[in-house]
Design an enzyme around this catalytic site. Sequence first.
Site, PDB file in Angstrom:
ATOM      1  N   ARG A   1      11.640  -6.392   5.532  1.00 23.58           N
ATOM      2  CA  ARG A   1      11.535  -4.942   5.303  1.00 23.58           C
ATOM      3  C   ARG A   1      12.509  -4.150   6.173  1.00 23.58           C
ATOM      4  O   ARG A   1      12.621  -4.374   7.372  1.00 23.58           O
ATOM      5  CB  ARG A   1      10.094  -4.502   5.591  1.00 23.58           C
ATOM      6  CG  ARG A   1       9.884  -3.009   5.454  1.00 23.58           C
ATOM      7  CD  ARG A   1       8.452  -2.666   5.218  1.00 23.58           C
ATOM      8  NE  ARG A   1       7.597  -2.890   6.377  1.00 23.58           N
ATOM      9  CZ  ARG A   1       6.300  -2.633   6.379  1.00 23.58           C
ATOM     10  NH1 ARG A   1       5.704  -2.188   5.294  1.00 23.58           N
ATOM     11  NH2 ARG A   1       5.582  -2.855   7.455  1.00 23.58           N
TER      12      ARG A   1
ATOM     13  N   ARG B   1      11.127  -1.879  11.493  1.00 26.54           N
ATOM     14  CA  ARG B   1      10.001  -1.379  12.294  1.00 26.54           C
ATOM     15  C   ARG B   1       9.752  -2.331  13.457  1.00 26.54           C
ATOM     16  O   ARG B   1       9.841  -3.538  13.304  1.00 26.54           O
ATOM     17  CB  ARG B   1       8.759  -1.299  11.409  1.00 26.54           C
ATOM     18  CG  ARG B   1       8.447   0.108  10.959  1.00 26.54           C
ATOM     19  CD  ARG B   1       7.391   0.126   9.913  1.00 26.54           C
ATOM     20  NE  ARG B   1       6.160  -0.551  10.318  1.00 26.54           N
ATOM     21  CZ  ARG B   1       5.042  -0.532   9.594  1.00 26.54           C
ATOM     22  NH1 ARG B   1       5.015   0.107   8.446  1.00 26.54           N
ATOM     23  NH2 ARG B   1       3.971  -1.154  10.008  1.00 26.54           N
TER      24      ARG B   1
ATOM     25  N   ARG C   1      -0.654  -9.051  13.370  1.00 25.56           N
ATOM     26  CA  ARG C   1      -1.184  -8.043  12.440  1.00 25.56           C
ATOM     27  C   ARG C   1      -1.974  -8.714  11.319  1.00 25.56           C
ATOM     28  O   ARG C   1      -3.036  -8.222  10.921  1.00 25.56           O
ATOM     29  CB  ARG C   1      -0.037  -7.216  11.844  1.00 25.56           C
ATOM     30  CG  ARG C   1       0.490  -6.181  12.814  1.00 25.56           C
ATOM     31  CD  ARG C   1       1.886  -5.738  12.446  1.00 25.56           C
ATOM     32  NE  ARG C   1       1.968  -5.072  11.166  1.00 25.56           N
ATOM     33  CZ  ARG C   1       3.094  -4.967  10.452  1.00 25.56           C
ATOM     34  NH1 ARG C   1       4.214  -5.510  10.907  1.00 25.56           N
ATOM     35  NH2 ARG C   1       3.105  -4.335   9.315  1.00 25.56           N
TER      36      ARG C   1
ATOM     37  N   ARG D   1      -9.839   0.818   8.231  1.00 23.77           N
ATOM     38  CA  ARG D   1      -9.340  -0.513   8.538  1.00 23.77           C
ATOM     39  C   ARG D   1     -10.380  -1.354   9.271  1.00 23.77           C
ATOM     40  O   ARG D   1     -10.119  -2.512   9.591  1.00 23.77           O
ATOM     41  CB  ARG D   1      -8.130  -0.345   9.448  1.00 23.77           C
ATOM     42  CG  ARG D   1      -6.878  -1.027   8.975  1.00 23.77           C
ATOM     43  CD  ARG D   1      -5.818  -0.707  10.010  1.00 23.77           C
ATOM     44  NE  ARG D   1      -4.572  -1.347   9.780  1.00 23.77           N
ATOM     45  CZ  ARG D   1      -3.546  -0.791   9.155  1.00 23.77           C
ATOM     46  NH1 ARG D   1      -3.658   0.405   8.618  1.00 23.77           N
ATOM     47  NH2 ARG D   1      -2.416  -1.431   9.051  1.00 23.77           N
TER      48      ARG D   1
ATOM     49  N   LYS E   1       0.835  -1.211   0.000  1.00 27.01           N
ATOM     50  CA  LYS E   1       0.000   0.000   0.000  1.00 27.01           C
ATOM     51  C   LYS E   1       0.866   1.256   0.000  1.00 27.01           C
ATOM     52  O   LYS E   1       0.614   2.193  -0.740  1.00 27.01           O
ATOM     53  CB  LYS E   1      -0.919   0.031   1.238  1.00 27.01           C
ATOM     54  CG  LYS E   1      -1.929  -1.095   1.298  1.00 27.01           C
ATOM     55  CD  LYS E   1      -2.905  -0.912   2.464  1.00 27.01           C
ATOM     56  CE  LYS E   1      -2.251  -0.901   3.831  1.00 27.01           C
ATOM     57  NZ  LYS E   1      -1.685  -2.178   4.261  1.00 27.01           N
TER      58      LYS E   1
HETATM   59  P1  ADP Z   1       0.747  -2.177   8.204  1.00 29.51           P
HETATM   60  O1  ADP Z   1      -0.459  -1.999   7.364  1.00 29.51           O
HETATM   61  O2  ADP Z   1       1.935  -2.594   7.377  1.00 29.51           O
HETATM   62  O3  ADP Z   1       0.515  -3.037   9.393  1.00 29.51           O
HETATM   63  P2  ADP Z   1       0.704   0.643   9.011  1.00 29.51           P
HETATM   64  O4  ADP Z   1       1.916   1.483   9.013  1.00 29.51           O
HETATM   65  O5  ADP Z   1      -0.386   0.997   8.051  1.00 29.51           O
HETATM   66  O6  ADP Z   1       1.229  -0.830   8.803  1.00 29.51           O
HETATM   67  O7  ADP Z   1       0.063   0.605  10.479  1.00 29.51           O
HETATM   68  C1  ADP Z   1       0.825   0.261  11.598  1.00 29.51           C
HETATM   69  C2  ADP Z   1      -0.071   0.142  12.821  1.00 29.51           C
HETATM   70  O8  ADP Z   1      -0.723   1.403  13.074  1.00 29.51           O
HETATM   71  C3  ADP Z   1      -1.202  -0.860  12.742  1.00 29.51           C
HETATM   72  O9  ADP Z   1      -0.796  -2.172  13.057  1.00 29.51           O
HETATM   73  C4  ADP Z   1      -2.172  -0.282  13.785  1.00 29.51           C
HETATM   74  O10 ADP Z   1      -1.783  -0.574  15.102  1.00 29.51           O
HETATM   75  C5  ADP Z   1      -2.037   1.208  13.593  1.00 29.51           C
HETATM   76  N1  ADP Z   1      -3.001   1.735  12.604  1.00 29.51           N
HETATM   77  C6  ADP Z   1      -2.728   2.257  11.388  1.00 29.51           C
HETATM   78  N2  ADP Z   1      -3.842   2.616  10.744  1.00 29.51           N
HETATM   79  C7  ADP Z   1      -4.881   2.307  11.569  1.00 29.51           C
HETATM   80  C8  ADP Z   1      -6.287   2.404  11.483  1.00 29.51           C
HETATM   81  N3  ADP Z   1      -6.894   2.897  10.412  1.00 29.51           N
HETATM   82  N4  ADP Z   1      -7.033   1.980  12.541  1.00 29.51           N
HETATM   83  C9  ADP Z   1      -6.468   1.472  13.639  1.00 29.51           C
HETATM   84  N5  ADP Z   1      -5.135   1.332  13.795  1.00 29.51           N
HETATM   85  C10 ADP Z   1      -4.339   1.744  12.770  1.00 29.51           C
END
Ligand code: ADP
Length: 244
Positions: A153, A186, A197, A107, A32
């Site tokens: 990553r 990360r 996740r 999400r 993404k």
């Molecule tokens: P990835 O999709 O690779 O897990 P992101 O950088 O998009 O990584 O998100 C990292 C973390 O941030 C998620 O695991 C969650 O804890 C939090 N997060 C991000 N976006 C949201 C969202 N829309 N709602 C709830 N938590 C979120």
Amino acid sequence: MEAQAIPLFAASHSGTTTVGPVILLGAPGAGKGTQAKRIAEYYGIPQISTGDILRENIRLGTELGKAASSLMERGELVSDDLVCQMVARRVAAPDCALGMILDGFPRTVNQAEWLDKHLAEYHFFETERGRKRPVVVQLVVEYNQLLRRLTGRRTCPACGRIYNVFTTPPNADGVCDVDGVTLVTRKDDREEVIAERLKNYEAQTLPLVSYYSGQKLLTVVDGAGDPDEITAEAFKAIEHGDRL
Ligand code: ADP
């Protein structure tokens, strides 16, 4: 959820809209972030990555960052209320007037319902021909490939460039090609957190596929192929995006 008290930017969203909101859906590691950056650059619209905004809040030690950090380290989602408030603030900024690409939001179905209401209530993307509908692009990648992408990553903390030790390693081990800064992993890219996740993605985010396909907004793209082809597919979906 309550509507947020934010400034109204309706006027600046009328008439001049280019692409409307683009929503990228996909598991952690589906690509993404990479695709969102390309789309943002091509259309001149901001990339709104809720993960990046949350990590920035953690770095700055804000209240939001404090509330989010332990959840994120465990691979759990931050509460819908906090994330929606954060998005409301971000999309009220004038740079979102001509479109935006949402990366990592919504999400949950709750967040998607909030977003629908919010865009309607604040007259986002209204043109003389009606309101631009969101374009939702789902990047699909199989489980084992997601694992490989996430465990491999590495990110440059200075410029944000992303590498993968298996597939796209830097020229010199562990340092960024662009600025020579030491690459970091990360915190949530540890194996046990990755499993959490991915599990949460299936339980909480995958229901959005039927939510958006029910509204005929969803385009499914194979996220395993050539990144340029994926970008081309995403552009096609955006160009054909319908109106309400
Ligand atoms: P990835 O999709 O690779 O897990 P992101 O950088 O998009 O990584 O998100 C990292 C973390 O941030 C998620 O695991 C969650 O804890 C939090 N997060 C991000 N976006 C949201 C969202 N829309 N709602 C709830 N938590 C979120």
